[in-house]
Design a protein around this motif. Sequence first.
Motif, short mmCIF file in Angstrom:
data_model
loop_
_atom_site.label_atom_id
_atom_site.label_comp_id
_atom_site.label_asym_id
_atom_site.label_seq_id
_atom_site.Cartn_x
_atom_site.Cartn_y
_atom_site.Cartn_z
N CYS A 37 49.24 -63.68 -3.47
CA CYS A 37 49.18 -64.80 -2.54
C CYS A 37 47.85 -65.55 -2.59
O CYS A 37 47.81 -66.74 -2.33
CB CYS A 37 49.45 -64.29 -1.13
N CYS A 38 46.76 -64.87 -2.89
CA CYS A 38 45.47 -65.56 -2.87
C CYS A 38 44.48 -64.85 -3.80
O CYS A 38 44.75 -63.75 -4.28
CB CYS A 38 44.91 -65.62 -1.44
N MET A 97 43.28 -61.29 -2.68
CA MET A 97 44.27 -60.26 -2.99
C MET A 97 44.24 -59.91 -4.46
O MET A 97 44.19 -58.75 -4.85
CB MET A 97 45.66 -60.75 -2.57
N CYS A 115 49.21 -60.50 4.32
CA CYS A 115 47.94 -60.43 3.62
C CYS A 115 46.80 -60.43 4.63
O CYS A 115 46.75 -61.29 5.51
CB CYS A 115 47.80 -61.63 2.68
N CYS A 119 44.67 -64.02 3.76
CA CYS A 119 45.22 -65.37 3.94
C CYS A 119 46.40 -65.40 4.90
O CYS A 119 46.85 -66.47 5.29
CB CYS A 119 45.60 -65.98 2.60
#
Length: 73
Positions: free
Chosen positions: A5-6, A9, A57, A60
């Motif tokens: 996701c980001c 991560m 997460c 984020c």
Amino acid sequence: MANHCCEMMRSNLETVCDRHPDRHDCPDCLIDFWPTAPAYGIMIHDGGNSMIEISYCPWCGTKLPSRRASASR
Ligand SMILES: [Zn+2]
Ligand SMILES: [Zn+2]
């Protein structure tokens, strides 16, 4: 390679330090990812491979795939 996701991560999942070839032994490694589930979890450093599955997460806030959710579907 999975899309995470980001960047936080992704960099956490890719962290492998010199002293701990097994990420489960390393206190700097926070998150683990099961590509087969797929699911994310926070590692518990108790000497085993314990993990607490997370649904969002921690950086984020993106909703993550979880084994629990897919099982109840
Ligand atoms: Zn994220
Ligand atoms: Zn380490």
